[in-house]
Write a protein that holds these residues in place. Structure first.
Motif, mmCIF file in Angstrom:
data_model
loop_
_atom_site.group_PDB
_atom_site.id
_atom_site.type_symbol
_atom_site.label_atom_id
_atom_site.label_comp_id
_atom_site.label_asym_id
_atom_site.label_seq_id
_atom_site.Cartn_x
_atom_site.Cartn_y
_atom_site.Cartn_z
ATOM 1 N N LYS A 1 2.335 8.582 3.231
ATOM 2 C CA LYS A 1 2.066 8.060 4.582
ATOM 3 C C LYS A 1 0.648 8.424 5.024
ATOM 4 N N ASP A 2 0.219 9.657 4.694
ATOM 5 C CA ASP A 2 -1.157 10.064 5.032
ATOM 6 C C ASP A 2 -2.161 9.130 4.368
ATOM 7 N N LEU A 3 -1.883 8.811 3.107
ATOM 8 C CA LEU A 3 -2.822 7.938 2.378
ATOM 9 C C LEU A 3 -2.818 6.528 2.975
ATOM 10 N N VAL A 4 -1.666 6.040 3.335
ATOM 11 C CA VAL A 4 -1.598 4.706 3.948
ATOM 12 C C VAL A 4 -2.373 4.711 5.268
ATOM 13 N N GLN A 5 -2.215 5.771 6.032
ATOM 14 C CA GLN A 5 -2.919 5.863 7.313
ATOM 15 C C GLN A 5 -4.431 5.864 7.107
ATOM 16 N N GLU A 6 -4.886 6.698 6.174
ATOM 17 C CA GLU A 6 -6.321 6.761 5.859
ATOM 18 C C GLU A 6 -6.843 5.401 5.411
ATOM 19 N N THR A 7 -6.047 4.752 4.562
ATOM 20 C CA THR A 7 -6.459 3.461 4.002
ATOM 21 C C THR A 7 -6.629 2.412 5.101
ATOM 22 N N PHE A 8 -5.612 2.286 5.955
ATOM 23 C CA PHE A 8 -5.697 1.250 6.984
ATOM 24 C C PHE A 8 -6.693 1.604 8.085
ATOM 25 N N LEU A 9 -6.906 2.890 8.284
ATOM 26 C CA LEU A 9 -7.920 3.284 9.266
ATOM 27 C C LEU A 9 -9.306 2.859 8.759
ATOM 28 N N SER A 10 -9.577 3.150 7.496
ATOM 29 C CA SER A 10 -10.858 2.722 6.904
ATOM 30 C C SER A 10 -10.957 1.209 6.895
ATOM 31 N N ALA A 11 -9.847 0.540 6.582
ATOM 32 C CA ALA A 11 -9.856 -0.923 6.543
ATOM 33 C C ALA A 11 -10.144 -1.477 7.938
ATOM 34 N N TYR A 12 -9.556 -0.870 8.949
ATOM 35 C CA TYR A 12 -9.760 -1.326 10.333
ATOM 36 C C TYR A 12 -11.244 -1.252 10.686
ATOM 37 N N ARG A 13 -11.856 -0.144 10.260
ATOM 38 C CA ARG A 13 -13.268 0.064 10.608
ATOM 39 C C ARG A 13 -14.197 -0.865 9.830
ATOM 40 N N SER A 14 -13.784 -1.267 8.663
ATOM 41 C CA SER A 14 -14.710 -2.092 7.863
ATOM 42 C C SER A 14 -14.236 -3.538 7.703
ATOM 43 N N LEU A 15 -13.240 -3.892 8.493
ATOM 44 C CA LEU A 15 -12.691 -5.250 8.392
ATOM 45 C C LEU A 15 -13.759 -6.319 8.606
ATOM 46 N N MET B 1 0.822 -1.210 0.000
ATOM 47 C CA MET B 1 0.000 0.000 0.000
ATOM 48 C C MET B 1 0.862 1.269 0.000
ATOM 49 N N TYR B 2 2.004 1.181 0.672
ATOM 50 C CA TYR B 2 2.885 2.354 0.669
ATOM 51 C C TYR B 2 3.476 2.567 -0.728
ATOM 52 N N ARG B 3 3.854 1.477 -1.363
ATOM 53 C CA ARG B 3 4.403 1.573 -2.728
ATOM 54 C C ARG B 3 3.360 2.216 -3.657
ATOM 55 N N PHE B 4 2.126 1.728 -3.544
ATOM 56 C CA PHE B 4 1.027 2.281 -4.349
ATOM 57 C C PHE B 4 0.843 3.771 -4.039
ATOM 58 N N ALA B 5 0.840 4.102 -2.752
ATOM 59 C CA ALA B 5 0.621 5.494 -2.345
ATOM 60 C C ALA B 5 1.750 6.399 -2.832
ATOM 61 N N ARG B 6 2.993 5.910 -2.778
ATOM 62 C CA ARG B 6 4.124 6.721 -3.259
ATOM 63 C C ARG B 6 3.985 6.988 -4.754
ATOM 64 N N ARG B 7 3.593 5.950 -5.472
ATOM 65 C CA ARG B 7 3.446 6.115 -6.923
ATOM 66 C C ARG B 7 2.318 7.090 -7.252
ATOM 67 N N LEU B 8 1.307 7.065 -6.403
ATOM 68 C CA LEU B 8 0.146 7.909 -6.662
ATOM 69 C C LEU B 8 0.367 9.346 -6.185
ATOM 70 N N CYS B 9 0.932 9.482 -4.996
ATOM 71 C CA CYS B 9 1.031 10.816 -4.378
ATOM 72 C C CYS B 9 2.347 11.522 -4.643
ATOM 73 N N GLY B 10 3.404 10.758 -4.828
ATOM 74 C CA GLY B 10 4.705 11.386 -5.047
ATOM 75 C C GLY B 10 5.486 11.568 -3.763
ATOM 76 N N SER B 11 5.029 12.449 -2.895
ATOM 77 C CA SER B 11 5.837 12.753 -1.709
ATOM 78 C C SER B 11 5.653 11.677 -0.629
ATOM 79 N N PRO B 12 6.712 11.409 0.130
ATOM 80 C CA PRO B 12 6.605 10.396 1.193
ATOM 81 C C PRO B 12 5.558 10.766 2.234
ATOM 82 N N GLU B 13 5.455 12.063 2.553
ATOM 83 C CA GLU B 13 4.499 12.453 3.591
ATOM 84 C C GLU B 13 3.059 12.236 3.150
ATOM 85 N N ASP B 14 2.753 12.638 1.910
ATOM 86 C CA ASP B 14 1.396 12.411 1.389
ATOM 87 C C ASP B 14 1.104 10.920 1.316
#
Lengths: 93, 201
Positions: free
Chosen positions: B49-63, B34-47
């Motif tokens: 990481k934000d996307l990975v956090q959002e993704t896993f947070l949503s995944a946690y809630r809907s697991l 997911m981080y690899r995907f997010a880096r390719r999509l967002c470009g910057s490492p910080e963005d």
């Protein structure tokens, strides 16, 4: 005696319209998503049209480059930090 | 430094403990992807990481709702794609532009040729190849997001056109159309670079 005008026919008539039509389908061609007969026609055209041949080669290279591209990984400490932040955000709701 | 979570589950939290275990497994198995995907999509490492956090947070809630109708990774890509859209809306990015096929297909013989490299790469060519990878990264980030998403999922993450369609809620036809435009755009952007990737077998 009648003289019949003979038209000289080239085996393949290069046509920009045809080139453009083919260039529109090249991704599907490279992904093997086209019927065999269409692929045959495209191959035939590519053999006769050096510009389209170069175009297809460079497009293929572009796709290969994308497929081989890599990005930096998360460090172990970043993974741990991120996990902690996710669980902390999850517990707030 | 990582802080250890308490070993004792909270009161009456057997189910929560189970969910946490499932989440841990999910996170461990998929965070790199997911981080690899997010880096390719967002470009910057910080963005990213934000996307990975959002993704896993949503995944946690809907697991608990995940029924296994798709693979776990496709499910996570779908969550990430939605999270990316949400984040983009929040940041009020510029409106998506369309890529015209006509603008990407050369109209004269003159602008078609692009140097194709030889089979072997010298050290100098290796350096050019490295530069080319950098140019690829820039070219991909110039793509409007809806095209970038398709290219990243299909050509970089290796999903099938059908899977990309499932992730993005598009027909296979629409995926192929966007993909072709995205590839042509990237090819066009790389056209300025006379170096090129090593030849495939």
């Amino acid at each position: 005696m009648t003289t019949r005008r003979r038209t000289v026919r080239t085996p393949h008539r290069h046509s920009k319209v045809r080139c453009r039509k083919i260039l529109r389908t090249l991704s599907e061609y490279l992904d093997n998503d086209l019927p065999k007969s269409v692929c045959r026609e495209i191959r035939k055209h590519l053999g006769l049209c050096p510009n389209c041949e170069v175009f297809v080669q460079t497009l293929k290279r572009t796709i290969n480059l994308c497929q081989k591209s890599d990005v930096a990984r998360l460090t172990a400490s970043d993974k741990t930090k991120l996990r902690k932040e996710i669980l902390s955000a999850a517990s707030r709701v | 430094m990582p802080s250890r979570s308490p070993k004792q589950p909270q009161d009456g939290a057997a189910a929560d403990g189970k969910a946490a275990d499932a989440f841990d497994r999910l996170y461990r198995d998929h965070v790199d992807r997911m981080y690899r995907f997010a880096r390719r999509l967002c470009g910057s490492p910080e963005d990213a990481k934000d996307l990975v956090q959002e993704t896993f947070l949503s995944a946690y809630r809907s697991l608990k709702d995940f029924r296994g109708e798709s693979s776990v990774s496709t499910w996570l890509y779908t969550i990430a794609a939605h999270a990316c859209q949400r984040m983009r809306r929040k940041r009020k990015g510029e409106p998506e532009r369309e890529l015209s096929l006509d603008a990407l297909i050369p109209t004269s013989d003159g602008d078609m040729p692009l140097q194709v490299p030889g089979e072997e790469l010298s050290p100098e060519e290796r350096l050019q190849y490295k530069e080319l990878r950098h140019s690829l990264f820039s070219a991909v980030h110039k793509l409007p997001k809806k095209y970038r998403m398709v290219l990243v999922l299909r050509d970089m993450e290796g999903l099938s056109a059908r899977e990309v369609g499932a992730v993005m809620g598009l027909t296979e036809r629409a995926v192929k159309s966007r993909l072709h435009r995205a590839r042509l755009f990237v090819r066009h952007e790389l056209g300025g670079q006379r170096a090129a990737a090593p030849a495939e077998d």
